[in-house]
Design a protein around this motif. Structure first.
Motif, PDB file in Angstrom:
ATOM      1  N   LYS A   9       0.821  -1.219   0.000  1.00 33.10           N
ATOM      2  CA  LYS A   9       0.000   0.000   0.000  1.00 33.10           C
ATOM      3  C   LYS A   9       0.856   1.270   0.000  1.00 33.10           C
ATOM      4  N   LYS A  10       2.156   1.085   0.228  1.00 37.62           N
ATOM      5  CA  LYS A  10       3.123   2.202   0.258  1.00 37.62           C
ATOM      6  C   LYS A  10       2.810   3.211   1.366  1.00 37.62           C
ATOM      7  N   LEU A  11       2.308   2.717   2.495  1.00 36.75           N
ATOM      8  CA  LEU A  11       2.050   3.591   3.633  1.00 36.75           C
ATOM      9  C   LEU A  11       3.349   3.833   4.387  1.00 36.75           C
ATOM     10  N   ASP A  12       3.386   4.917   5.132  1.00 34.85           N
ATOM     11  CA  ASP A  12       4.569   5.230   5.934  1.00 34.85           C
ATOM     12  C   ASP A  12       4.770   4.175   7.014  1.00 34.85           C
ATOM     13  N   MET A  13       6.040   3.986   7.396  1.00 33.81           N
ATOM     14  CA  MET A  13       6.356   3.102   8.515  1.00 33.81           C
ATOM     15  C   MET A  13       5.736   3.704   9.768  1.00 33.81           C
TER      16      MET A  13
END
Length: 153
Positions: free
Chosen positions: A132-136
């Protein structure tokens, strides 16, 4: 000694499609959180836990080395996997270390292994970060903390 082919799996694109909500149904604020884990995702992760866990019947734990082999296939750096691991392990540390019904060896195994809830969280966080390419996340997102609470009931 039997070896296993462990797999890192996430929901297929077909399973990721958002189900249409009927006109009389409301979407909860939690479902709008990008880290929200749907029932469909949880079911897929549970299948992965069962397929990857040769200790499922005996201990219901995935040992560290097996978990590392699975999650290293996610494409996430070891450093970031370590951060996700720390987030997930914080959820159950005290219960595992203070469980007097377990032997010292069993408590030690729990300390470095993932139980089912932790394994599902780890898979979901890997999916969120890599696919989803969400932030860590720096802390476990609220919707996932509440999911954990619900699982402990």
């Amino acid at each position: 000694e039997k070896t296993h082919d462990y797999e890192y799996t996430t929901p297929s694109s077909q399973k990721q499609q958002v189900e249409e909500v009927g006109q009389d149904e409301e979407i909860t604020p939690f479902q709008l959180d990008p880290y929200f884990m749907s029932d469909m995702e949880a079911t897929t992760y549970m299948e992965s836990f069962q397929n990857n866990n040769n200790n499922a019947q005996k201990t219901k734990l995935v040992p560290f080395q097996q978990a590392k082999a699975i999650f290293s296939r996610s494409g996430i750096s070891n450093q970031n996997l370590g951060k996700l691991w720390d987030l997930v392990m914080k959820e159950d540390d005290l219960k595992n270390e203070n469980d007097e019904t377990k032997t010292k060896e069993e408590r030690e195994e729990c300390r470095y292994s993932l139980n089912c809830t932790q394994f599902l969280l780890m898979l979901h966080l890997c999916h969120c970060v890599e696919k989803k390419k969400l932030d860590m996340p720096m802390v476990l997102p609220t919707t996932l903390r509440q999911w954990v609470t619900f699982q402990k009931r």
